[in-house]
Motif scaffolding. Structure first.
Motif, short mmCIF file in Angstrom:
data_model
loop_
_atom_site.label_atom_id
_atom_site.label_comp_id
_atom_site.label_asym_id
_atom_site.label_seq_id
_atom_site.Cartn_x
_atom_site.Cartn_y
_atom_site.Cartn_z
N ARG A 8 -41.22 -39.12 -6.35
CA ARG A 8 -42.22 -40.18 -6.46
C ARG A 8 -43.58 -39.51 -6.59
O ARG A 8 -44.11 -38.99 -5.62
N TRP A 9 -44.12 -39.56 -7.81
CA TRP A 9 -45.40 -38.90 -8.07
C TRP A 9 -46.56 -39.67 -7.46
O TRP A 9 -47.49 -39.09 -6.92
N SER A 10 -46.50 -41.00 -7.54
CA SER A 10 -47.57 -41.82 -6.98
C SER A 10 -47.03 -43.18 -6.62
O SER A 10 -45.95 -43.59 -7.07
N GLY A 11 -47.79 -43.92 -5.82
CA GLY A 11 -47.39 -45.25 -5.39
C GLY A 11 -46.68 -45.23 -4.06
O GLY A 11 -46.21 -44.18 -3.59
N THR A 12 -46.58 -46.38 -3.44
CA THR A 12 -45.93 -46.49 -2.13
C THR A 12 -44.94 -47.64 -2.06
O THR A 12 -44.20 -47.75 -1.09
N ASP A 13 -44.91 -48.51 -3.06
CA ASP A 13 -44.05 -49.69 -3.01
C ASP A 13 -42.57 -49.31 -3.04
O ASP A 13 -42.17 -48.31 -3.66
N ASP A 14 -41.74 -50.14 -2.40
CA ASP A 14 -40.31 -50.07 -2.62
C ASP A 14 -40.04 -50.50 -4.06
O ASP A 14 -40.70 -51.39 -4.59
N VAL A 15 -39.05 -49.88 -4.69
CA VAL A 15 -38.80 -50.21 -6.09
C VAL A 15 -37.30 -50.10 -6.37
O VAL A 15 -36.62 -49.21 -5.87
N TRP A 16 -36.80 -51.05 -7.16
CA TRP A 16 -35.41 -50.98 -7.62
C TRP A 16 -35.30 -49.94 -8.72
O TRP A 16 -36.17 -49.83 -9.60
#
Length: 725
Positions: A689-697
Motif C-alpha cells: 500500500r503506497w498511500s491511503g488508509t481506507d479498507d479496500v476490496w
C-alpha cells in the motif's frame, strides 16, 4: 542489494533488480566468475544496440544505444557457481528512459512518469529526449531490500521539486475555478439556457456503514446494511429535490440506488445550487447515446472453456443499450422496457453473448441468462443490477461528451457506485471507435473498458480508441483489456468495432463467474482473473514497460482468454498458500494486514514444476481494487469526487528474496506484473500500500504460460470460426 539473475549458490548478480527503470547511459554491471569471451554471450532485446564489455570479472552493459522502453537482457552460457555444473542461461528485464534526474543507484526505481502541470490540468508526456518546456519527472523507488519506499521528483534540468506541493496547488486552482460543478458542465453553462443535470447529495451528515459481502461465496441478496442505505439515499434525494426547486430545478427522477436527483434547470442557477451544503456535485446529464460500432470463439478460447463445462450457466448477464430489432435467434430473459427502442446493433451485441441460431456457435456464454436493459437511461442499468441481480453487464454505447472530455462523466461516477453495491456487478464497456484525438469513452475505475483487435489477436483495430484521460500523475492507462471486434458475424449480421469486443469479454466474464461463483459478487476478482488470463498483447509491448516509458498503449492487459481465465477461476488460493501454478483470491485489505514497510504480512506463492520437460514459463500477475466513488473534503468543502483513495502496488520476489517483477503505477485501479519464471522455483507475491488508509476490496490472480502448452496446447491449434452468420 544486488539481484541474483540465477538461482543456486554463489551465482552471478546484476546491480539492478529485474524490471528496474534506468537512465539511458546507465552501465549495468553483472558480477561473477566471467572471462572476456563471456561478453559475446550477452544479447539485449528491443530497439537499439547495447555495448557489452568485460571489466575485471564482470560483464558491463552500456545502455546508451538502447531505445526508450522495455528490454530483456539475455546472458547465454554463464558459468555455474552453484551445485549444478556447466554453463547456463539467465535473463532479466530493464526499462530505459531519458531523464535529467540524477537517480540514486542505491535505490531501485520501479515506476516513472513525466507530466507538465498547467494552470488547470496535467499533460502526460513521453519519457524520451526532445521534450521542450517545463516538465516534472516523478518516480516511485524502493530500497533494494524493499523495506522503504520513496517518491522522487525532478524538473527539466534535474533539480529536486516538491511534487505534492505542486499538485496541491493545482487542486486548489481547479477548486477555485469549478467548485462543485463538473468541468464539462461548467463549460456548457457559458451557453446559457436550460441544462440537464444530475445532482449528487452530500453524505457528510449521513452515517451509513460500508456495503457488506462475503469473500467465500456469492452474496445472493442485499444485506440489511444495503437495504437501510437505499432508504437513506431515497430520503436524501427527496430532501435534495426540495432544495433544488428553490433554484429552479425541475426534478424528473430521484435515483433508487444512489443519492442523485435528475432534472432540468436554468444554467445561471447551477453555480448557486452547487454552493448549497446539501450538494456534493452537479454534473451534466446526457440522455442520448451513441453506439460504439468475426468475434471468434476460438481466438478467445471460449470453446476451451465450454469444453471444460463453463458456459455461463447460472449467471445473469445484461446488455445495456437499445433492444435488439429482431429476436428470432435470441433468448431474452427480461426487458427493462416494452417495447422500447431497437437496433440491429443491439441484435449483434446480445447475440455475441448468447444466441440460438441453428448450426452456429451460440455465443461466448451460451447458457447464461440474458437480460436486455433496452434504454439509454441510467435507470436501465440500475434495473439490470439491482432489480434483476445481473452480475455481468455489457455496454456498447457512449454519451457525446465522453469522447471529447478528459475527465470522468456522471455516468462513470454512477456505474462505479453501482459496482460497490449489491449485486456488485462486473461492468464491461466498449472503449469507442474514432481517431487518436478521441478519449477512451468510459473512464471509471471499477469496471473494464475493452479495445478491439483483429481475428488473430496480432494487431489492434486502427479505429479502437486508446487515448487516456487526464490524471494526477499522468499515468492512467485505458483500455484495460482487448477483445475481437473486427469482422464479427452473428445472427445474420456482420460489423466491426469495440461494440462487439465488449460483449465478447462480458460473455467470458460470465464463464469465469460460473467457474468461481464467489466472483459474481467480486468485480475486483473478475477483473483480476480476466487481466491475468490475457496472455497475448496484440499491440506488442507489455503493459508495465509501455506505461513507464510514457507510451499510450492500445490493448491494456492484452487479449481476453476464456480458457486460461476459467482455469485460474477454478484454482482459488488462500493467503499464505503452499504454492500454485495459477490461482486467485478476493478479500478486504486493511491496515492490520500490513507490516512496517507497507507491504502485506501475507503473501501468495507461485511454484513452478521441476520436470525436465518443463522449459520454463512466463508468469503474469494482476491486482485490481476499487475507487470509493464518494464525497471528498477539499479545502473544507464537501465535493463529490470519484478518486482512488488507496494506491496499491505489486511485487514478486524469488526464493532468495530478489525482486523479479513489480508494478507500481499511481493513477490506475489495477497493476500488472510479468516475468519469465525458472523451473523448480518458488515466488512470493506481495501487495504494497503506497498511500491511503481506507479498507479496500481487492482481487488478485496469476497464471503461468508454459512453453509446452503453447507448442502443443489447443490454443495454437484450435480452428478459427465465426459466431453464426
Amino acid at each position: 542489494m544486488a539481484r541474483s539473475i540465477r538461482n543456486g549458490g554463489s551465482v552471478p548478480v546484476a546491480d539492478i533488480a529485474s524490471g528496474e527503470i534506468v537512465r539511458r547511459g546507465r552501465r549495468i554491471r553483472i558480477a561473477g566468475d566471467f572471462t572476456e569471451r563471456d561478453a559475446h554471450g550477452v544479447r539485449v532485446t528491443g530497439a537499439g544496440a547495447a555495448d557489452v564489455s568485460y571489466e575485471g570479472d564482470a560483464l558491463v552493459i552500456d545502455t546508451s544505444g538502447l531505445a526508450i522502453g522495455g528490454h530483456t537482457v539475455l546472458v547465454s552460457g554463464i558459468p555455474s557457481l552453484g551445485k549444478e555444473k556447466g554453463r547456463q542461461d539467465a535473463a532479466f528485464d530493464v526499462i530505459v528512459v531519458d531523464t535529467p534526474a540524477p537517480l540514486d543507484e542505491s535505490l531501485a526505481v520501479l515506476h516513472a512518469t513525466r507530466i507538465r502541470i498547467g494552470e488547470l490540468d496535467i499533460e502526460s508526456l513521453p519519457m524520451g529526449a526532445g521534450v521542450e518546456g517545463e516538465f516534472r519527472d516523478v518516480f516511485k523507488a524502493v530500497t533494494r531490500d524493499g523495506e522503504k519506499a520513496e517518491v522522487l521528483a525532478f524538473d527539466q534540468v534535474g533539480e529536486r521539486v516538491d511534487i505534492d506541493e505542486e499538485l496541491a496547488g493545482l487542486a486548489q486552482r481547479r477548486q477555485e475555478r469549478y467548485g462543485r460543478v463538473e468541468p464539462a458542465l461548467f463549460e456548457q453553462l457559458e451557453q446559457g439556457g436550460e441544462v440537464d443535470v444530475a445532482v449528487w447529495a452530500s453524505t457528510r451528515d449521513v452515517d451509513v456503514p460500508e456495503p457488506e459481502k462475503s469473500d467465500r461465496r456469492q452474496t445472493r441478496k442485499p444485506s440489511r446494511v444495503d437495504a437501510a442505505a437505499r432508504k437513506q439515499w431515497a430520503a436524501l434525494g427527496e430532501k435534495l429535490a426540495d432544495v433544488g426547486r428553490e433554484y429552479g430545478l425541475e426534478p424528473e427522477r430521484i435515483d433508487q440506488a444512489a443519492p442523485v436527483v435528475y432534472g432540468r434547470m436554468p444554467a445561471e442557477a447551477v453555480r448557486k445550487l452547487a454552493e448549497h451544503d446539501l450538494v456534493a456535485g452537479v454534473f451534466r446529464h446526457d440522455r442520448e447515446g451513441i453506439d460504439d460500432l468475426n468475434d471468434s470463439i476460438a481466438i478467445h478460447n471460449s470453446d476451451d472453456a465450454h469444453t471444460a463445462g463453463f458456459t455461463g450457466a447460472g449467471v445473469d448477464v445484461a446488455v445495456y443499450e437499445q433492444g435488439p430489432d429482431v429476436t428470432t435467434n435470441l433468448v431474452i430473459s427480461g426487458r427493462f422496457e416494452t417495447p422500447g427502442s431497437t437496433s440491429s446493433h443491439a441484435r449483434m451485441t446480445h447475440g455475441i453473448i448468447r444466441n440460438s441460431q441453428p448450426n452456429r456457435p451460440h455465443g461466448h456464454a451460451p447458457d447464461a441468462n440474458l437480460f436486455s436493459a433496452n434504454s439509454y437511461d441510467l435507470d436501465a442499468i440500475r434495473w439490470a443490477a439491482q432489480d434483476e441481480g445481473c452480475t455481468v453487464i455489457s455496454q456498447s454505447f457512449h454519451r457525446s461528451a465522453e469522447q471529447t472530455s478528459d475527465s470522468l462523466s456522471h455516468d462513470d461516477n454512477y456505474k462505479d457506485w453501482l459496482a460497490l453495491h449489491w449485486p456488485f456487478p462486473t461492468i464491461v464497456e466498449a472503449a469507442g471507435n474514432g481517431t487518436s484525438t478521441e478519449f477512451v469513452n468510459h473512464k471509471g475505475y471499477n469496471r473494464l473498458t475493452v479495445g478491439s483487435h483483429d481475428d488473430t489477436a496480432s494487431a489492434m483495430a486502427t479505429s479502437s480508441v486508446f487515448r487516456n484521460p487526464k490524471s494526477t500523475h499522468g499515468d492512467r492507462e485505458l483500455p484495460e483489456i482487448a477483445g475481437n471486434g473486427v469482422g464479427v458475424t452473428v445472427v445474420g449480421l456482420t460489423d466491426s468495432g469495440t461494440s462487439f469486443a465488449a460483449p465478447a469479454v462480458a460473455g467470458i466474464a460470465a464463464c469465469v463467474q460460473e467457474a468461481a461463483p464467489v466472483l459474481k459478487s467480486w468485480p475486483e476478482g473478475t477483473r483480476a482473473v480476466l487481466m491475468a488470463g490475457a496472455w497475448r498483447n496484440p499491440s506488442g509491448g507489455r503493459w508495465r514497460a509501455d506505461l513507464s516509458a510514457g507510451v499510450d498503449a492500445r490493448d491494456g492487459a492484452g487479449t481476453a482468454d476464456a480458457g486460461r481465465s476459467t482455469s485460474i477461476a477454478r484454482a482459488r488460493q488462500n493467503r499464505d498458500n503452499a504454492g500454485a501454478l495459477r490461482g486467485f483470491d478476493v478479500g478486504t485489505l486493511r491496515s492490520a494486514d500490513l507490516d512496517g514497510s507497507g507491504r502485506t504480512a501475507f503473501r501468495y506463492r507461485i511454484t513452478t514444476p521441476r520436470t525436465p520437460l518443463f522449459f520454463g514459463s512466463h508468469v503474469k500477475v494482476a491486482l485490481a481494487w476499487d475507487s470509493k466513488a464518494t464525497r471528498t473534503d477539499i479545502l473544507f468543502l464537501s465535493i463529490y469526487q470519484n478518486t482512488l483513495t488507496v494506491d496499491l502496488d505489486l511485487e514478486v520476489r524469488d526464493s532468495s528474496g530478489s525482486l523479479v517483477a513489480s508494478s507500481m503505477s499511481w493513477d490506475n485501479s489495477y497493476e500488472i506484473a510479468e516475468f519469465d519464471a525458472k523451473a523448480g522455483e518458488s515466488y512470493d507475491i506481495r501487495i504494497r500500500r503506497w498511500s491511503g488508509t481506507d479498507d479496500v476490496w481487492f482481487g488478485i490472480a496469476w497464471t503461468q504460460i508454459s512453453t509446452l502448452f503453447d507448442i502443443f496446447g489447443s490454443v495454437q491449434t484450435a480452428p478459427v470460426f465465426e459466431i453464426g452468420g
